[in-house]
Enzyme design. Structure first.
Site, PDB file in Angstrom:
ATOM      1  N   ARG A  16      35.821  46.769  39.218  1.00 15.04           N
ATOM      2  CA  ARG A  16      34.582  46.775  40.012  1.00 15.04           C
ATOM      3  C   ARG A  16      33.424  46.197  39.216  1.00 15.04           C
ATOM      4  O   ARG A  16      32.545  45.528  39.767  1.00 15.04           O
ATOM      5  CB  ARG A  16      34.273  48.196  40.494  1.00 15.04           C
ATOM      6  CG  ARG A  16      35.169  48.612  41.655  1.00 15.04           C
ATOM      7  CD  ARG A  16      35.031  50.064  42.044  1.00 15.04           C
ATOM      8  NE  ARG A  16      35.801  50.342  43.277  1.00 15.04           N
ATOM      9  CZ  ARG A  16      36.148  51.554  43.680  1.00 15.04           C
ATOM     10  NH1 ARG A  16      35.798  52.616  42.954  1.00 15.04           N
ATOM     11  NH2 ARG A  16      36.828  51.710  44.796  1.00 15.04           N
ATOM     12  N   ARG A 151      36.043  35.743  43.252  1.00 16.63           N
ATOM     13  CA  ARG A 151      35.643  37.085  43.689  1.00 16.63           C
ATOM     14  C   ARG A 151      36.612  37.611  44.746  1.00 16.63           C
ATOM     15  O   ARG A 151      37.088  38.746  44.661  1.00 16.63           O
ATOM     16  CB  ARG A 151      34.222  37.023  44.292  1.00 16.63           C
ATOM     17  CG  ARG A 151      33.506  38.342  44.466  1.00 16.63           C
ATOM     18  CD  ARG A 151      34.032  39.207  45.553  1.00 16.63           C
ATOM     19  NE  ARG A 151      33.261  40.455  45.574  1.00 16.63           N
ATOM     20  CZ  ARG A 151      33.528  41.475  46.366  1.00 16.63           C
ATOM     21  NH1 ARG A 151      34.562  41.417  47.180  1.00 16.63           N
ATOM     22  NH2 ARG A 151      32.803  42.578  46.350  1.00 16.63           N
ATOM     23  N   LYS A 162      44.976  50.139  43.017  1.00 16.11           N
ATOM     24  CA  LYS A 162      45.074  51.218  44.008  1.00 16.11           C
ATOM     25  C   LYS A 162      46.537  51.606  44.242  1.00 16.11           C
ATOM     26  O   LYS A 162      46.866  52.788  44.375  1.00 16.11           O
ATOM     27  CB  LYS A 162      44.401  50.797  45.313  1.00 16.11           C
ATOM     28  CG  LYS A 162      42.893  50.678  45.170  1.00 16.11           C
ATOM     29  CD  LYS A 162      42.228  50.163  46.423  1.00 16.11           C
ATOM     30  CE  LYS A 162      40.722  50.111  46.241  1.00 16.11           C
ATOM     31  NZ  LYS A 162      40.031  49.555  47.453  1.00 16.11           N
ATOM     32  N   ASN A 190      36.727  51.543  50.910  1.00 16.95           N
ATOM     33  CA  ASN A 190      35.832  52.548  50.316  1.00 16.95           C
ATOM     34  C   ASN A 190      34.414  52.234  50.788  1.00 16.95           C
ATOM     35  O   ASN A 190      33.734  51.361  50.217  1.00 16.95           O
ATOM     36  CB  ASN A 190      35.929  52.493  48.789  1.00 16.95           C
ATOM     37  CG  ASN A 190      35.110  53.593  48.123  1.00 16.95           C
ATOM     38  OD1 ASN A 190      33.991  53.888  48.575  1.00 16.95           O
ATOM     39  ND2 ASN A 190      35.654  54.201  47.079  1.00 16.95           N
ATOM     40  N   GLU A 194      31.149  49.998  49.269  1.00 19.48           N
ATOM     41  CA  GLU A 194      30.609  48.850  50.019  1.00 19.48           C
ATOM     42  C   GLU A 194      29.112  49.018  50.286  1.00 19.48           C
ATOM     43  O   GLU A 194      28.326  48.075  50.108  1.00 19.48           O
ATOM     44  CB  GLU A 194      31.366  48.696  51.343  1.00 19.48           C
ATOM     45  CG  GLU A 194      32.805  48.239  51.174  1.00 19.48           C
ATOM     46  CD  GLU A 194      33.502  48.032  52.508  1.00 19.48           C
ATOM     47  OE1 GLU A 194      34.735  48.095  52.538  1.00 19.48           O
ATOM     48  OE2 GLU A 194      32.813  47.795  53.519  1.00 19.48           O
ATOM     49  N   THR A 249      37.996  39.741  51.054  1.00 14.21           N
ATOM     50  CA  THR A 249      38.571  40.426  49.881  1.00 14.21           C
ATOM     51  C   THR A 249      39.566  41.488  50.340  1.00 14.21           C
ATOM     52  O   THR A 249      40.672  41.608  49.797  1.00 14.21           O
ATOM     53  CB  THR A 249      37.463  41.086  49.044  1.00 14.21           C
ATOM     54  OG1 THR A 249      36.532  40.083  48.597  1.00 14.21           O
ATOM     55  CG2 THR A 249      38.039  41.795  47.820  1.00 14.21           C
ATOM     56  N   GLU A 253      43.584  42.048  49.790  1.00 10.21           N
ATOM     57  CA  GLU A 253      44.183  43.315  49.336  1.00 10.21           C
ATOM     58  C   GLU A 253      45.342  43.708  50.234  1.00 10.21           C
ATOM     59  O   GLU A 253      46.433  44.056  49.766  1.00 10.21           O
ATOM     60  CB  GLU A 253      43.123  44.429  49.326  1.00 10.21           C
ATOM     61  CG  GLU A 253      42.045  44.264  48.268  1.00 10.21           C
ATOM     62  CD  GLU A 253      41.104  45.468  48.221  1.00 10.21           C
ATOM     63  OE1 GLU A 253      39.885  45.273  48.367  1.00 10.21           O
ATOM     64  OE2 GLU A 253      41.584  46.596  48.039  1.00 10.21           O
TER      65      GLU A 253
HETATM   66  C1  LIG Z   1      37.046  45.957  46.111  1.00 12.86           C
HETATM   67  C2  LIG Z   1      37.362  47.177  46.602  1.00 12.86           C
HETATM   68  O1  LIG Z   1      38.035  47.340  47.789  1.00 12.86           O
HETATM   69  C3  LIG Z   1      37.329  47.256  49.032  1.00 12.86           C
HETATM   70  C4  LIG Z   1      36.515  46.027  49.060  1.00 12.86           C
HETATM   71  C5  LIG Z   1      35.242  46.051  48.558  1.00 12.86           C
HETATM   72  C6  LIG Z   1      34.511  44.752  48.330  1.00 12.86           C
HETATM   73  O2  LIG Z   1      35.056  43.692  48.708  1.00 12.86           O
HETATM   74  O3  LIG Z   1      33.415  44.799  47.719  1.00 12.86           O
HETATM   75  C7  LIG Z   1      34.606  47.277  48.215  1.00 12.86           C
HETATM   76  C8  LIG Z   1      35.229  48.474  48.480  1.00 12.86           C
HETATM   77  C9  LIG Z   1      36.509  48.528  49.219  1.00 12.86           C
HETATM   78  O4  LIG Z   1      36.281  48.754  50.597  1.00 12.86           O
HETATM   79  C10 LIG Z   1      37.001  48.418  45.871  1.00 12.86           C
HETATM   80  O5  LIG Z   1      37.515  49.489  46.263  1.00 12.86           O
HETATM   81  O6  LIG Z   1      36.199  48.314  44.901  1.00 12.86           O
END
Ligand SMILES: C=C(O[C@@H]1C=C(C(=O)O)C=C[C@H]1O)C(=O)O
Length: 273
Positions: A16, A151, A162, A190, A194, A249, A253
């Site tokens: 993150r 990104r 995860k 999450n 976000e 993103t 995933e």
């Molecule tokens: C990247 C993640 O997965 C998801 C995607 C996110 C994003 O693209 O910023 C943030 C939270 C999650 O919904 C994360 O959990 O950090």
């Protein structure tokens, strides 16, 4: 992040932090592109003649030429780098021995990134018209595209992190076996992260996107001296992430997780023998 070291490479907090750092890269790349006019002709195919009979756009030509030389210095052997164009030459450098962090996959969403960038992003950050700065605007386009691609494809590392969480792996395995895209999407989402991201992003775009006085105050567009200081509007950056960067993103995933068990059970059975 140094992907040659496996130690803690899949720490969710560390991943993150990489995404947070890439916010800066993306905002500044957009600001740099916004300096130049839209220069629509650089995106239209067939406007110029090219030596090898290439029939695409000026940007496509420039991007492919850039990616060919980057490929020769092994950029695309790194698990966090994905090209937009093909074919690309083999590296002149020996390949590096990256530890196997990700499950083997061929996920590449750069066509979606390119389409959305040209349709939704450039028209919103650039002034309409043509200022003849074709090389400059294409150079900035490539920097924006490469930052967005990195990104968004980091979603693979986030997904692997995860999946490896003992508290969630059984649930992921069940959803993957059921090919339940919606269930996987819900489990990996999450909303707290976000929401915090979008708040931070707005603040960053406000600060990076405006000049500031010697005292450190942000000079807003309605400055009494009539200074129009915004290099990019915060709403555009937040909207870009909310409607494009974050959703894509998460698609990466989900796509990665849906393939995560390919060949996995066989290797688990082998380990168990
Ligand atoms: C990247 C993640 O997965 C998801 C995607 C996110 C994003 O693209 O910023 C943030 C939270 C999650 O919904 C994360 O959990 O950090």
């Amino acid at each position: 992040m140094n992907l040659l070291k496996k130690d803690n490479a899949l720490s969710l907090a560390r991943l993150r932090d990489v995404l947070i750092r890439l916010e800066d890269t993306i905002i500044f790349a957009l600001i740099e592109r916004a300096q130049f006019a839209l220069n629509e002709c650089t995106y239209q195919p067939g406007v110029y003649e090219y030596e090898d009979g290439y029939k695409g756009s000026f940007l496509g030509y420039f991007l492919h030429e850039m990616e060919k030389v980057h490929s020769r210095v092994r950029r695309y052997t790194s698990p966090d780098e994905y090209p937009f164009t093909s074919p690309l030459p083999e590296p002149i450098l020996p390949t590096l021995d990256f530890p196997p962090i990700l499950h083997p996959n061929n996920i590449n969403v750069n066509k979606d990134i390119m389409d959305r960038y040209l349709q939704d992003i450039v028209p919103k950050i650039c002034t309409p018209g043509d200022d003849l700065n074709y090389g400059s605007s294409a150079t900035r386009d490539v920097e924006c595209l490469q930052a967005l691609s990195k990104r968004i494809h980091y979603g693979k590392f986030i997904a692997e992190s995860k999946f490896q969480d003992p508290a969630q792996q059984e649930t992921y395995i069940r959803l993957i076996k059921a090919k339940d895209r919606e269930g996987i999407m819900e489990l990996l989402t999450n909303r707290t992260v976000e929401a915090a991201l979008l708040r931070r992003l707005r603040r960053k775009a406000m600060i990076y996107g405006h000049d500031i006085t010697e005292k450190g105050d942000i000079i807003l567009d309605d400055d009494q001296n009539g200074n129009v200081s915004s290099k990019i509007h915060a709403d555009v950056v937040v909207d870009l992430y909310e409607r494009f960067v974050i959703p894509l993103t998460k698609e990466v995933e989900v796509d990665y997780l849906l393939k995560r068990l390919d060949g996995w059970q066989a290797s688990e059975d082998t380990k168990a023998e």
